[in-house]
Design an enzyme around this catalytic site. Sequence first.
Site, PDB file in Angstrom:
ATOM      1  N   ASP A 104      15.741 -11.787  -0.432  1.00 36.15           N
ATOM      2  CA  ASP A 104      15.723 -10.351  -1.136  1.00 36.15           C
ATOM      3  C   ASP A 104      16.282  -9.391  -0.425  1.00 36.15           C
ATOM      4  O   ASP A 104      16.289  -8.421  -1.055  1.00 36.15           O
ATOM      5  CB  ASP A 104      14.120  -9.936  -1.150  1.00 36.15           C
ATOM      6  CG  ASP A 104      13.216 -10.779  -2.083  1.00 36.15           C
ATOM      7  OD1 ASP A 104      13.811 -11.516  -2.882  1.00 36.15           O
ATOM      8  OD2 ASP A 104      11.833 -10.907  -2.006  1.00 36.15           O
ATOM      9  N   CYS A 125      13.002 -19.812  -5.061  1.00 34.68           N
ATOM     10  CA  CYS A 125      12.639 -18.541  -4.397  1.00 34.68           C
ATOM     11  C   CYS A 125      11.482 -18.543  -3.621  1.00 34.68           C
ATOM     12  O   CYS A 125      10.620 -19.027  -4.282  1.00 34.68           O
ATOM     13  CB  CYS A 125      13.068 -17.310  -5.419  1.00 34.68           C
ATOM     14  SG  CYS A 125      12.706 -15.870  -4.838  1.00 34.68           S
ATOM     15  N   ARG A 174       0.604 -10.198  -0.182  1.00 36.43           N
ATOM     16  CA  ARG A 174       0.980  -9.589  -1.489  1.00 36.43           C
ATOM     17  C   ARG A 174      -0.124  -9.692  -2.595  1.00 36.43           C
ATOM     18  O   ARG A 174       0.205  -9.780  -3.654  1.00 36.43           O
ATOM     19  CB  ARG A 174       2.089 -10.323  -2.018  1.00 36.43           C
ATOM     20  CG  ARG A 174       3.132  -9.476  -2.890  1.00 36.43           C
ATOM     21  CD  ARG A 174       4.378 -10.157  -3.408  1.00 36.43           C
ATOM     22  NE  ARG A 174       5.189  -9.383  -4.261  1.00 36.43           N
ATOM     23  CZ  ARG A 174       5.735  -9.998  -5.585  1.00 36.43           C
ATOM     24  NH1 ARG A 174       5.135 -10.792  -5.922  1.00 36.43           N
ATOM     25  NH2 ARG A 174       6.561  -9.152  -6.153  1.00 36.43           N
ATOM     26  N   LYS A 211      13.299 -19.073 -12.288  1.00 31.94           N
ATOM     27  CA  LYS A 211      13.239 -18.596 -11.043  1.00 31.94           C
ATOM     28  C   LYS A 211      11.836 -18.829 -10.601  1.00 31.94           C
ATOM     29  O   LYS A 211      10.687 -18.368 -11.046  1.00 31.94           O
ATOM     30  CB  LYS A 211      13.473 -17.291 -11.015  1.00 31.94           C
ATOM     31  CG  LYS A 211      13.507 -16.590  -9.554  1.00 31.94           C
ATOM     32  CD  LYS A 211      13.798 -15.089  -9.288  1.00 31.94           C
ATOM     33  CE  LYS A 211      13.621 -14.520  -8.070  1.00 31.94           C
ATOM     34  NZ  LYS A 211      13.873 -12.970  -8.126  1.00 31.94           N
ATOM     35  N   TRP A 212      11.782 -19.854  -9.826  1.00 32.70           N
ATOM     36  CA  TRP A 212      10.474 -20.319  -8.984  1.00 32.70           C
ATOM     37  C   TRP A 212      10.379 -19.464  -7.705  1.00 32.70           C
ATOM     38  O   TRP A 212      10.778 -19.680  -6.674  1.00 32.70           O
ATOM     39  CB  TRP A 212      10.520 -21.875  -8.859  1.00 32.70           C
ATOM     40  CG  TRP A 212       9.177 -22.604  -8.214  1.00 32.70           C
ATOM     41  CD1 TRP A 212       8.437 -22.118  -7.429  1.00 32.70           C
ATOM     42  CD2 TRP A 212       8.825 -23.792  -8.664  1.00 32.70           C
ATOM     43  NE1 TRP A 212       7.430 -23.182  -7.142  1.00 32.70           N
ATOM     44  CE2 TRP A 212       7.638 -24.034  -8.208  1.00 32.70           C
ATOM     45  CE3 TRP A 212       9.125 -24.769  -9.749  1.00 32.70           C
ATOM     46  CZ2 TRP A 212       6.872 -25.313  -8.321  1.00 32.70           C
ATOM     47  CZ3 TRP A 212       8.556 -25.786  -9.919  1.00 32.70           C
ATOM     48  CH2 TRP A 212       7.194 -26.232  -9.075  1.00 32.70           C
ATOM     49  N   ASP A 213       9.218 -18.638  -7.856  1.00 33.62           N
ATOM     50  CA  ASP A 213       8.930 -17.575  -6.363  1.00 33.62           C
ATOM     51  C   ASP A 213       7.863 -18.284  -5.908  1.00 33.62           C
ATOM     52  O   ASP A 213       6.919 -18.987  -6.292  1.00 33.62           O
ATOM     53  CB  ASP A 213       8.918 -16.256  -7.238  1.00 33.62           C
ATOM     54  CG  ASP A 213       9.526 -15.417  -5.964  1.00 33.62           C
ATOM     55  OD1 ASP A 213       9.637 -15.705  -4.771  1.00 33.62           O
ATOM     56  OD2 ASP A 213       9.759 -14.329  -6.150  1.00 33.62           O
ATOM     57  N   ASP A 245      12.025 -11.190 -15.144  1.00 33.87           N
ATOM     58  CA  ASP A 245      11.317 -11.433 -13.902  1.00 33.87           C
ATOM     59  C   ASP A 245      10.038 -11.219 -13.948  1.00 33.87           C
ATOM     60  O   ASP A 245       9.365 -11.008 -14.959  1.00 33.87           O
ATOM     61  CB  ASP A 245      12.080 -10.448 -12.544  1.00 33.87           C
ATOM     62  CG  ASP A 245      12.181 -11.319 -11.372  1.00 33.87           C
ATOM     63  OD1 ASP A 245      11.058 -11.088 -10.669  1.00 33.87           O
ATOM     64  OD2 ASP A 245      13.101 -11.709 -10.718  1.00 33.87           O
ATOM     65  N   ASN A 278       5.388 -16.164  -2.716  1.00 32.78           N
ATOM     66  CA  ASN A 278       5.777 -14.948  -1.876  1.00 32.78           C
ATOM     67  C   ASN A 278       4.606 -14.695  -0.658  1.00 32.78           C
ATOM     68  O   ASN A 278       4.171 -13.720  -0.054  1.00 32.78           O
ATOM     69  CB  ASN A 278       5.484 -13.640  -2.645  1.00 32.78           C
ATOM     70  CG  ASN A 278       6.782 -13.347  -3.495  1.00 32.78           C
ATOM     71  OD1 ASN A 278       7.847 -13.080  -2.676  1.00 32.78           O
ATOM     72  ND2 ASN A 278       6.682 -13.736  -4.840  1.00 32.78           N
ATOM     73  N   TRP A 334      11.646 -11.691   6.674  1.00 35.43           N
ATOM     74  CA  TRP A 334      12.182 -11.365   5.119  1.00 35.43           C
ATOM     75  C   TRP A 334      13.160 -10.338   4.973  1.00 35.43           C
ATOM     76  O   TRP A 334      13.292  -9.347   5.791  1.00 35.43           O
ATOM     77  CB  TRP A 334      10.784 -10.721   4.588  1.00 35.43           C
ATOM     78  CG  TRP A 334      10.987 -10.357   2.999  1.00 35.43           C
ATOM     79  CD1 TRP A 334      11.074 -11.036   1.918  1.00 35.43           C
ATOM     80  CD2 TRP A 334      11.117  -8.994   2.638  1.00 35.43           C
ATOM     81  NE1 TRP A 334      11.429 -10.170   1.061  1.00 35.43           N
ATOM     82  CE2 TRP A 334      11.386  -8.960   1.204  1.00 35.43           C
ATOM     83  CE3 TRP A 334      11.382  -7.703   3.608  1.00 35.43           C
ATOM     84  CZ2 TRP A 334      11.805  -7.799   0.738  1.00 35.43           C
ATOM     85  CZ3 TRP A 334      11.650  -6.598   2.582  1.00 35.43           C
ATOM     86  CH2 TRP A 334      11.767  -6.573   1.338  1.00 35.43           C
TER      87      TRP A 334
END
Length: 742
Positions: free
Chosen positions: A547, A525, A442, A475-477, A365, A479, A198
């Site tokens: 990031d 993302c 997370r 924005k398709w995240d 965001d 995590n 990361w």
Amino acid sequence: MIHVNEETLEFHLKNDKISYIFRVMEETAIMEQLYFGASMATYDAYDFLIERESRPGNNQVDGTQIVNLDDIKQELPVYGTTDFRQPALEIIYPTGDRISHFAYSHYDIRHGKEKLKGLPTTFGKKEDVDILAIFLTDRYSDLQVEMRYAIYKDFPVITRQNIITNLGSESHQLETFLSLNLDLPNDNFEWLHLHGAWAREAQLSRDKLIIGTQQITSTRGASSHVHNPFLAICQPETTENQGCAYGFSLIYSGNFLAQIQLDTYDVARVQLGINPFQFSWELAENSSFTTPEAVMVYSEQGLNGMSQTFHEFYKTHLINQKWVHQKRPVLINNWEATYFDFDEEKILNIAKKAKNLGVDLFVLDDGWFGSRDTDNGSLGNWTPDLRKLPNGIAGLAKKIVALDMQFGLWFEPEMVSIDTPLFQEHPDWRIGNPDKNISHGRNQFVLDFSRTEVVDTIFEQIDDILSHAPITYIKWDMNRYISESYSKALAKDNQGELFHRYILGVYNLYEKILAKYPDLLIESCAGGGGRFDPAMLYYAPQTWTSDGTDAIERLRIQYGTSMVYPLSAMGSHVSEVPNHQVARVTSLATRANVAMFGTFGYELDITNLCENESAEIRKQITTFKTYQKLIHDGIFYRLKNPFVTNECAWLVVSKDKKEALLGWYQVLAQPNSAYQRIRLAGLAPDKNYLIRSENGSEIRNGKDLMHVGIFLSENLIGRPESEQNRKMFGDFNSRLFYLCEQ
């Protein structure tokens, strides 16, 4: 482009750049690989390419010592044919054994390549691509394999894809099924790959091939920050601009395997496909399984030639053509400016200032939904937080649009938090065995996208937002990885299907959204570059590269990423200083000069800028918009490698060679340093170019610029500067040079 010798059953895929040749072996009817590389003449027969000697070992055919498949190059190696190397296909039969023998049956030639529903693949018109399908049948079952080879008129590219079908009534268990197997004679090869973690993805490694197996993999449920589904091989003398290189890329977003097995006969077996780790697939009666598509590139113009082929090929035959040549909006994202601490007034203040600076798109965001003030809740509850946004997303979006800006929104649709109604109603929708520990990442968990009802529910939530607000960008995240693979919806003998079914579910959601909102621009993302792969580009033409937003770290990240992905796919922003990942302070100019070679945007609190900084940003945005077509449509060259030097340099040249943009970057300043120059590439040797930079302009010849270069050091003859007051670049410095034909 496909030549077949019906008598010898030899197959030659050929254009003016590349050849790929294989044949059907005598007696065994196994497919033998003969050649992959530069375009070769067509012959009546290719027996001169066959290598066959008597070897000690096991032989398939009685009475001969030359049918030992352990030293024969093959197209689809399996276990049980005297080949002790890694197989590309492995099956558990109803009897419990894994012994296979897939023999040639027939072939088929097709023209044009259609998109496949549910699995990203390349596409092409009838006049641009031919497909050779080779059909193999198993001597011990009713299984059939179709091996698809596609060759493209204008590219040194072969794509590979395999389909296995059970034509019988008994179920079989598929344990390994790779997309590509290439047995390539070693030529003192080195191999390249991209690794990292990361915030420091796409670190470039280059090492000598050694006897044994070298591999990169993902077992995380995503292509991952750690390795990219790409590798290349080349000779030691291959540079960025000279020598041969072979590149391999997998159009897939889940667990993958990319490996090279160098054997005792100096053959490098290159394999690419779904990782056999935790993979098992039931081939029931009349069912089939299709592998992801693998892409093979051959270059005679070094690593830059290989990369340029990948860039142009993916822009022509993989990425949605709507976006390939359309100018992308310059955006501002509020994340590093506000994190979760914002309200509508704060957002509108940023948007108003951004409009004044020339920004096209505002992106809201994380933190706009549920009751999400930290990262420990609300995922899966995609309803606006009216505490922060009393007019909801629709109200805010309309106010942004009224400023003559576009509006974009962040989602993380594959995740769920335990404090949401979704989790309370459907705890079994979380991936993991409820009777065992399920780790969080997370503070969140992964939804079971192998289940259509889960995908449908998330689509309904997202659709409710998109259908009521003027949103042009997502924005398709994503995590966190999958660490405990288990689905309540799958039987115990089918748990090995989860990883693949999950990623098919992700593709399904992309397709549902884009089917209803075809003009929506999606930036994928995954905590940055955790899922930067070709399959994502099929749906989302740009990916948040990392990031890690520090400009100096980004030199390596973007340099490595460019090995296989075009600049128009690289999300790149100017961020805050001190940088939020490494605390480094770099100038606004250097941050922009790095981000310029990507999609370009900003991620900092612009409301705190002084007027001089605001004026500089206005100029940066104007500069990018002036050169955007050149940057995104031109041919990219890497000139100086930041992994081995204190400098980095890259160049984009227009296809007609009439203009170019050069970026040069210095990491640390050095006292009493040597004279510095940059030799360019890709220019027209017979053209003269006007070179503009912050230091003025000059006219130089294209051939001279490629052989002599641009001088960065100064000529102080006749000038009053002394050693004490002469201009020095300093740490973390950069310069842009624009060239246009005169």
